[in-house]
Design an enzyme around this catalytic site. Structure first.
Site, PDB file in Angstrom:
ATOM      1  N   HIS A  14      25.109  26.091  12.798  1.00  0.00           N
ATOM      2  CA  HIS A  14      26.315  26.905  13.017  1.00  0.00           C
ATOM      3  C   HIS A  14      27.371  26.490  11.992  1.00  0.00           C
ATOM      4  O   HIS A  14      28.034  25.468  12.158  1.00  0.00           O
ATOM      5  CB  HIS A  14      26.868  26.715  14.427  1.00  0.00           C
ATOM      6  CG  HIS A  14      27.999  27.642  14.751  1.00  0.00           C
ATOM      7  ND1 HIS A  14      27.918  28.602  15.729  1.00  0.00           N
ATOM      8  CD2 HIS A  14      29.237  27.782  14.204  1.00  0.00           C
ATOM      9  CE1 HIS A  14      29.060  29.277  15.777  1.00  0.00           C
ATOM     10  NE2 HIS A  14      29.874  28.796  14.861  1.00  0.00           N
ATOM     11  N   HIS A  16      30.507  27.864   9.079  1.00  0.00           N
ATOM     12  CA  HIS A  16      31.368  28.857   8.425  1.00  0.00           C
ATOM     13  C   HIS A  16      31.583  28.429   6.972  1.00  0.00           C
ATOM     14  O   HIS A  16      32.156  27.369   6.712  1.00  0.00           O
ATOM     15  CB  HIS A  16      32.717  28.943   9.141  1.00  0.00           C
ATOM     16  CG  HIS A  16      32.604  29.418  10.561  1.00  0.00           C
ATOM     17  ND1 HIS A  16      32.621  30.752  10.901  1.00  0.00           N
ATOM     18  CD2 HIS A  16      32.457  28.733  11.724  1.00  0.00           C
ATOM     19  CE1 HIS A  16      32.489  30.871  12.217  1.00  0.00           C
ATOM     20  NE2 HIS A  16      32.391  29.660  12.733  1.00  0.00           N
ATOM     21  N   LYS A 100      24.951  37.702  15.664  1.00  0.00           N
ATOM     22  CA  LYS A 100      26.039  36.991  16.340  1.00  0.00           C
ATOM     23  C   LYS A 100      26.846  37.919  17.226  1.00  0.00           C
ATOM     24  O   LYS A 100      27.332  38.967  16.784  1.00  0.00           O
ATOM     25  CB  LYS A 100      26.957  36.347  15.293  1.00  0.00           C
ATOM     26  CG  LYS A 100      28.057  35.465  15.872  1.00  0.00           C
ATOM     27  CD  LYS A 100      27.511  34.193  16.480  1.00  0.00           C
ATOM     28  CE  LYS A 100      28.574  33.394  17.217  1.00  0.00           C
ATOM     29  NZ  LYS A 100      29.531  32.735  16.309  1.00  0.00           N
ATOM     30  N   HIS A 138      29.016  33.513  20.979  1.00  0.00           N
ATOM     31  CA  HIS A 138      30.275  32.793  21.196  1.00  0.00           C
ATOM     32  C   HIS A 138      30.602  32.989  22.674  1.00  0.00           C
ATOM     33  O   HIS A 138      31.054  34.057  23.093  1.00  0.00           O
ATOM     34  CB  HIS A 138      31.393  33.354  20.310  1.00  0.00           C
ATOM     35  CG  HIS A 138      32.685  32.609  20.449  1.00  0.00           C
ATOM     36  ND1 HIS A 138      33.254  31.906  19.408  1.00  0.00           N
ATOM     37  CD2 HIS A 138      33.529  32.441  21.506  1.00  0.00           C
ATOM     38  CE1 HIS A 138      34.382  31.339  19.823  1.00  0.00           C
ATOM     39  NE2 HIS A 138      34.563  31.667  21.098  1.00  0.00           N
ATOM     40  N   HIS A 176      28.282  26.280  20.118  1.00  0.00           N
ATOM     41  CA  HIS A 176      29.367  25.304  20.311  1.00  0.00           C
ATOM     42  C   HIS A 176      29.803  25.152  21.774  1.00  0.00           C
ATOM     43  O   HIS A 176      30.944  25.410  22.132  1.00  0.00           O
ATOM     44  CB  HIS A 176      30.574  25.638  19.428  1.00  0.00           C
ATOM     45  CG  HIS A 176      30.956  27.088  19.362  1.00  0.00           C
ATOM     46  ND1 HIS A 176      31.170  27.874  20.473  1.00  0.00           N
ATOM     47  CD2 HIS A 176      31.187  27.890  18.290  1.00  0.00           C
ATOM     48  CE1 HIS A 176      31.509  29.091  20.088  1.00  0.00           C
ATOM     49  NE2 HIS A 176      31.525  29.126  18.773  1.00  0.00           N
ATOM     50  N   ASP A 250      29.886  23.987  13.485  1.00  0.00           N
ATOM     51  CA  ASP A 250      31.004  24.934  13.569  1.00  0.00           C
ATOM     52  C   ASP A 250      32.111  24.524  12.592  1.00  0.00           C
ATOM     53  O   ASP A 250      33.294  24.734  12.856  1.00  0.00           O
ATOM     54  CB  ASP A 250      31.550  25.048  14.990  1.00  0.00           C
ATOM     55  CG  ASP A 250      32.469  26.270  15.170  1.00  0.00           C
ATOM     56  OD1 ASP A 250      32.381  27.211  14.358  1.00  0.00           O
ATOM     57  OD2 ASP A 250      33.286  26.270  16.110  1.00  0.00           O
TER      58      ASP A 250
END
Length: 348
Positions: A14, A16, A100, A138, A176, A250
């Site tokens: 995970h 970004h 996602k 999420h 997460h 994350d």
């Protein structure tokens, strides 16, 4: 007490990476410590098609240093308009590994999200079962009437449980996780169909860290840090040896001025310290023998991918985390800025 560990090269399930200048700035921190990473699609505009995922992957590859073996695993952003055909295209592409689901406004750039999961996306979810394409979730509701510290629990009760009951063969990653509720829920599900990623911040920090000695914007992330009892519960889950939990940082970079503002962005930039931080968690739990499965085995096993063959060394050599990383566009402040960590990773 171990002074050195050698483990299979981990992956980040995970991550970004952003785009533009931010992408160029942060990609090396992840590519130097991980073999692969599931790359989140919440750009502006979001990555909603396979064609956009291919183009984004090309952009990432151009930022990697010569000789890098890092492999970005791409994802699509689920919307009301996503079609079953797009899921087929994604699977055939060989570069898309998940889809996602973001609740409305749950995190950075999540305004194009699904408005009615069962009403508008059922055919897509059914195609994902057919294609063995995981849904990455999420796990928070965004109803403003629900207390922000309860939104994960309510999401499980109102969305995730009904989803898994309706589509028991859908592979789901609850991203997460932050609560005992989530850890218990994942542990109760069928192994191989429901799993969870866990971040360094949710294993090492509780919600006091946001307010200690004044407001600490660099400890603000979504899902927000929870109370100590929840932190202890997820530490217990990940250090238990369960195959259902695996590494997902994350890591979410923002420029310093965007974090230290009147309306600061959510996200902790942990890529430079992630392996050191996870090792600290397992050492403190007396579970260093279970670290490698969490960092390097459980993720690829769930996704049906081969484990990495390269190795990484973790040496018990204290090092100081930089106060910030400076770039032409500004600064990024990492997790544990200015602090000393005990474990230092290096490729073997």
């Amino acid at each position: 007490m171990a002074e050195e560990l050698i483990i299979t090269l981990p992956d980040d399930w995970h991550l970004h990476l952003r785009d533009g200048d931010l992408l160029q700035a942060v990609a090396p921190h992840s590519s130097s410590q991980f073999g692969r990473a599931i790359v989140m699609p919440n750009l502006k505009p979001p990555i909603t098609t396979t064609a956009a995922a291919v183009a984004y992957r090309d952009s990432i590859m151009k930022t990697l240093p010569a000789g890098s073996n890092f492999s970005p695993l791409m994802t699509l952003y689920l919307t009301d308009k996503t079609s079953p055909e797009e899921i087929k295209l994604a699977r055939r592409s060989g570069i898309v590994y998940g889809v996602k689901l973001y609740p409305a406004g749950a995190t950075t750039n999540s305004q194009d999200e699904v408005t009615d999961l069962f009403g508008k996306c059922l055919a897509v979810l059914e195609e994902m079962v057919e294609q063995n394409m995981p849904l990455l979730v999420h796990g928070e509701v965004t109803d403003p009437k629900i207390d922000i510290f309860d939104r994960e629990k309510v999401f499980i009760e109102t969305i995730l449980q009904p989803l898994i009951k309706r589509l028991p063969k859908l592979k789901v990653v609850m991203e997460h996780i932050t609560t005992k509720d989530a850890a218990d829920f994942v542990a109760s599900c069928s192994e191989g169909f429901v799993a969870a990623t866990v971040t360094p911040q949710h294993l090492l920090l509780n919600r006091n860290a946001i307010f200690q000695g004044g407001l600490q914007p660099h400890n603000y992330c979504l899902p927000v840090l929870k109370r100590e009892t929840h932190r202890q519960a997820i530490v217990s889950a990940v250090t238990s040896g369960s195959k259902r939990f695996f590494l997902g940082t994350d890591s979410a970079p923002h420029e310093k001025q965007c974090k230290e503002s009147s309306c600061g962005c959510a996200g902790i930039y942990n890529a430079p310290v992630a392996l050191s931080a996870y090792t600290k968690v397992f050492e403190e739990a007396g579970a260093l023998d279970k670290l490698e499965a969490f960092t390097s085995f459980n993720g690829p096993d769930f996704y049906g991918l081969p484990r990495n063959t390269s190795r990484v060394k973790l040496a018990k050599t204290p090092w100081k985390v930089p106060e910030s990383f400076s770039f032409s566009f500004g600064e990024i402040v990492p997790m544990f800025a200015g602090e000393t960590l005990d474990w230092q990773p290096s490729l073997v």
